[in-house]
Design a protein around this motif. Structure first.
Motif, PDB file in Angstrom:
ATOM      1  N   ALA A 104       0.825  -1.212   0.000  1.00  0.00           N
ATOM      2  CA  ALA A 104       0.000   0.000   0.000  1.00  0.00           C
ATOM      3  C   ALA A 104       0.861   1.265   0.000  1.00  0.00           C
ATOM      4  O   ALA A 104       0.607   2.199   0.747  1.00  0.00           O
ATOM      5  CB  ALA A 104      -0.955  -0.019   1.191  1.00  0.00           C
ATOM      6  N   ASN A 105       1.905   1.270  -0.833  1.00  0.00           N
ATOM      7  CA  ASN A 105       2.802   2.423  -0.997  1.00  0.00           C
ATOM      8  C   ASN A 105       3.612   2.764   0.249  1.00  0.00           C
ATOM      9  O   ASN A 105       4.190   3.856   0.336  1.00  0.00           O
ATOM     10  CB  ASN A 105       2.027   3.677  -1.417  1.00  0.00           C
ATOM     11  N   ALA A 106       3.683   1.858   1.211  1.00  0.00           N
ATOM     12  CA  ALA A 106       4.381   2.166   2.464  1.00  0.00           C
ATOM     13  C   ALA A 106       5.885   2.327   2.274  1.00  0.00           C
ATOM     14  O   ALA A 106       6.557   2.931   3.112  1.00  0.00           O
ATOM     15  CB  ALA A 106       4.096   1.081   3.494  1.00  0.00           C
ATOM     16  N   SER A 107       6.451   1.784   1.204  1.00  0.00           N
ATOM     17  CA  SER A 107       7.892   1.941   0.977  1.00  0.00           C
ATOM     18  C   SER A 107       8.156   2.611  -0.372  1.00  0.00           C
ATOM     19  O   SER A 107       9.186   2.389  -0.999  1.00  0.00           O
ATOM     20  CB  SER A 107       8.593   0.573   1.041  1.00  0.00           C
ATOM     21  N   TYR A 108       7.228   3.434  -0.778  1.00  0.00           N
ATOM     22  CA  TYR A 108       7.320   4.086  -2.093  1.00  0.00           C
ATOM     23  C   TYR A 108       8.199   5.338  -1.969  1.00  0.00           C
ATOM     24  O   TYR A 108       7.820   6.321  -1.343  1.00  0.00           O
ATOM     25  CB  TYR A 108       5.913   4.463  -2.549  1.00  0.00           C
ATOM     26  N   SER A 109       9.383   5.290  -2.574  1.00  0.00           N
ATOM     27  CA  SER A 109      10.332   6.406  -2.420  1.00  0.00           C
ATOM     28  C   SER A 109      10.239   7.364  -3.611  1.00  0.00           C
ATOM     29  O   SER A 109       9.581   7.071  -4.612  1.00  0.00           O
ATOM     30  CB  SER A 109      11.753   5.854  -2.317  1.00  0.00           C
TER      31      SER A 109
END
Lengths: 413, 301
Positions: B252-257
């Motif tokens: 859910a985009n939690a590690s989207y840099s």
């Protein structure tokens, strides 16, 4: 410090050589004959079989067309878009490339439509749903090679272990049976939700089954609708009831490490029978119609050969595409890969195969959904929101609303 | 009155340097690197900034967009989310990496039996392919992996990469693992310059290990720390490969840099102009942080 003449000259030569290296470009030898380059991918997983098919097909084609030579290159699936778009941007793209419908939409501007390149006879022979899948704004974008179908596939062994004798046909059946499977330690459905998974095989079929669409009639966001909320609520309710494999909701692991392969999931609509049969045993694979919400509908991809606008020999490329996708020529390719014919006049390929033969029946009823240039970018913003809803971080309504807001600038373009 | 002339104009500073044959040859040696730098670093950077003002298509179509991409950036929740993830990663990964590099450097800076072996072992992650290591870390952090078993007594079992809360700590662990060896080697080299007699004098005066480190070694290392802080911060802001291999930006985009956003926009969605705008924002942010670091650490040299 003394520097010898030799050192100075060497430095000069090094600089000149590097400069020459920088400016050197790939030249093209003029051969006088038409030359076609084809970029393919491991559609047939076995490399030797894949190569053998293209070698034989090209040899036979060149025998019939003395003025055309064909080269092919098989690229890995991974990062294929990076390689292709870089090549196109650099003017080094192939003449012919294997693309799926989402890519046809994304590369629309770089593709030469085949309306006048593919024979009328062939165009007429295409399955109607297949033709729709490769047609954008009225233009036939590619010559279809293959098609597929993703009906519901259930593991009979899991049903037996859970003591369930009835197979699900509708969403209501799934909701009713799910607790029985959960009580026995099984998940009812496989739903891989991590970003690597295309929504074509996960959320979109459920959305279509709810009567919804990804885009509305004007090309705006369509999933942010009553049907969209219904579809996502169906999934989040299943997740809450532990009817979806929790590992698959967050991580993407090789198939053999998944619960579906390990016989811990009852049914799937995103795995091919050829994928699960080695793990479940052919005798346990039960092919069923796609689930029905408001309607019963399944995804089926179409693989096709598209001629790029940069081609110096589009007619020759199209001639090869038509030849290679002909019913008799492509048959060994399809059976080796476990895919189906895109042509309406082809006899069933798997009449003797109880599994693929059953799946083949659903091919004419599948869809790839709406084709739009923004389809992949839209998936990029929708997929994490669906995942957030499935993990209980957002309500289905909020997740779809946030995804719609994030999609707005993408659709504006 | 007549003025006598020599016929030669006086040489400027550059002219005087160029008059020396060695300098001319040296310049010739530098020239290839300089030209390559212009062609492959400076040129693309300028082109990237220019691209952020246009819409560019792989077919070659180009359209002026002015600051539209930057306006979209400011309003894009995904950009701010990616920015938050990148900042959190950097705030934790850089200090942890610097501390670990220092501790390891102190441990192996003196020659002892096996010191070279340990230096090599600690440096190994730097030269190990993150694609390969990432695949192994995926298993390590999985629900059935050893990390989950190790963390279970603390109530932190389960798949860290599948948790929206624990995924960033997992990425930090791998990021630090892959970078600390580089800092360690740089610090070992810097520590060799610390006069041994100073440490010995402090030892004779009864200074303990911490006091010797704080009063003698640390002041010598300040320029090195500044260098490492800038390098590590720049690398942390550009975190991509670990995420690409391990989580693809999820769950859910939690590690989207930020660099992942740039990659997605450019290479997945072909939106080169917007991707370039993300790159420009990233560059501006890195530059500001580097200048702040220069003010904070560099000033105290």
């Amino acid at each position: 410090m003394r520097v010898s003449k030799f050192t100075g000259v060497a430095a000069g030569i090094a600089a000149a050589a590097l400069l020459a290296g920088c400016s050197a470009g790939g030249g093209q030898a003029s051969s006088g004959e038409k030359h076609v380059t084809l970029w393919m991918y491991p559609v047939v997983a076995d490399e030797a079989t894949n190569k053998s098919f293209w070698d034989d097909t090209i040899a036979a084609f060149e025998k019939e067309h003395k003025d055309i030579t064909v080269d092919y290159e098989i690229f890995p699936w991974a990062n294929r878009d990076e390689a292709l778009q870089t090549a196109i941007a650099a003017g080094k793209g192939p003449d012919l490339v294997y693309l799926v419908p989402d890519q046809l939409a994304a590369y629309k501007k770089s593709i030469a439509p085949m309306n006048d390149l593919l024979s009328a006879e062939r165009q007429k022979d295409l399955l109607p749903n297949v033709k729709d899948s490769v047609t954008i704004d009225g233009d036939l974008m590619a010559a279809p090679v293959l098609t597929s179908a993703q009906p519901l596939v259930c593991n009979a062994a899991v049903f037996q272990q859970a003591g369930v004798a009835e197979y699900p046909k509708t969403w209501d059946d799934v909701k009713r049976l799910a607790p029985t499977f959960a009580a026995k330690g099984f998940s009812m459905l496989n739903y891989p939700a991590s970003a690597e998974n295309t929504l074509n095989m996960t959320f979109y079929p459920v959305l279509w089954q709810a009567g919804g669409e990804v885009y509305d009639k004007d090309g705006g966001v369509g999933f942010d609708s009553e049907a969209g909320e219904k579809a996502l609520t169906f999934l989040t309710d299943l997740a809450t009831a532990k009817a979806l494999d929790p590992e698959a909701l967050t991580t993407n692991v090789p198939l053999e490490q998944t619960a579906i392969a390990q016989g811990k999931v009852a049914c799937t609509f995103n795995n091919a029978v050829t994928e699960v049969a080695p793990f479940w045993g052919k005798e346990n694979v039960k092919v069923l119609p796609p689930l029905k919400g408001e309607k019963s509908v399944a995804y089926g991809t179409v693989g096709s050969l598209a001629v790029l606008k940069g081609s110096k020999a589009p007619e020759a490329a199209a001639a090869f595409a038509e030849y290679a996708t002909g019913a008799d020529v492509v048959k060994p390719f399809l059976t080796a890969a476990g895919y189906f014919s895109a042509l309406s006049t082809t006899e069933p390929l798997y009449a003797d195969d109880p599994l693929l033969g059953e799946v083949e029946k659903y091919v004419p009823d599948t869809t790839v959904g709406q084709l739009a240039t923004s389809s992949r970018a839209l998936m990029g913003v929708l997929s994490p929101e669906i995942q957030a809803a499935l993990l209980g971080q957002k309500s289905p309504a909020d997740a779809l609303k946030d995804a719609a807001a994030a999609a707005a600038p993408i659709l504006k373009k | 009155m007549t003025t006598a002339t020599t016929g030669k104009r006086p040489l400027g500073a550059v002219g005087r340097v160029l008059a020396r044959r060695e300098a001319r040859v040296a310049l010739l040696f530098v020239l290839p690197a300089f030209l390559l730098f212009l062609a492959f670093r400076f040129g693309p950077s300028i082109a990237g900034v220019a691209l952020s003002l246009f819409d560019y298509d792989i077919t070659g179509e180009i359209a002026w967009r002015g600051l539209d991409h930057f306006q979209r950036l400011v309003a894009d929740p995904l950009f701010w989310r990616a920015m938050g993830t990148t900042v959190v990663y950097t705030v934790f990964a850089v200090p942890i990496s610097l501390v670990l590099s220092t501790v390891m450097a102190l441990g192996v800076r003196r020659a002892f039996r096996g010191s070279r072996f340990f230096r090599s072992i600690f440096f190994l992650p730097v030269i190990t392919s993150l694609v390969l290591a990432g695949s192994i870390f995926v298993w390590i952090f999985s629900a059935n992996g050893p990390w989950s078993a190790l963390m279970s007594p603390l109530g932190l079992g389960g798949s860290w990469l599948g948790s929206t809360v624990l995924v960033i700590p997992a990425i930090i662990v791998v990021g630090v693992w892959s970078r600390f060896g580089y800092g360690m080697m740089i610090l070992i080299a810097a520590m060799q310059d610390v006069p041994r007699e100073l440490e010995e004098a402090a030892l004779m005066d009864g200074a303990n290990a911490w006091q010797r480190f704080r009063s003698i070694i640390l002041p010598h290392l300040r320029p090195t720390f500044f260098f490492l802080a800038v390098i590590e911060t720049t690398a942390a802001f550009q975190v991509f490969d670990v995420i690409y291999v391990m989580t693809q930006g999820g769950p859910a985009n939690a590690s989207y840099s930020l660099v992942y956003l740039l990659y997605d926009q450019g290479f997945k969605y072909f939106d080169y102009g917007y991707a370039a705008a993300v790159g420009v924002a990233l560059f501006a942010m890195t530059l500001v942080v580097a200048l702040v670091q220069r003010l904070v650490i560099g000033k105290q040299r």
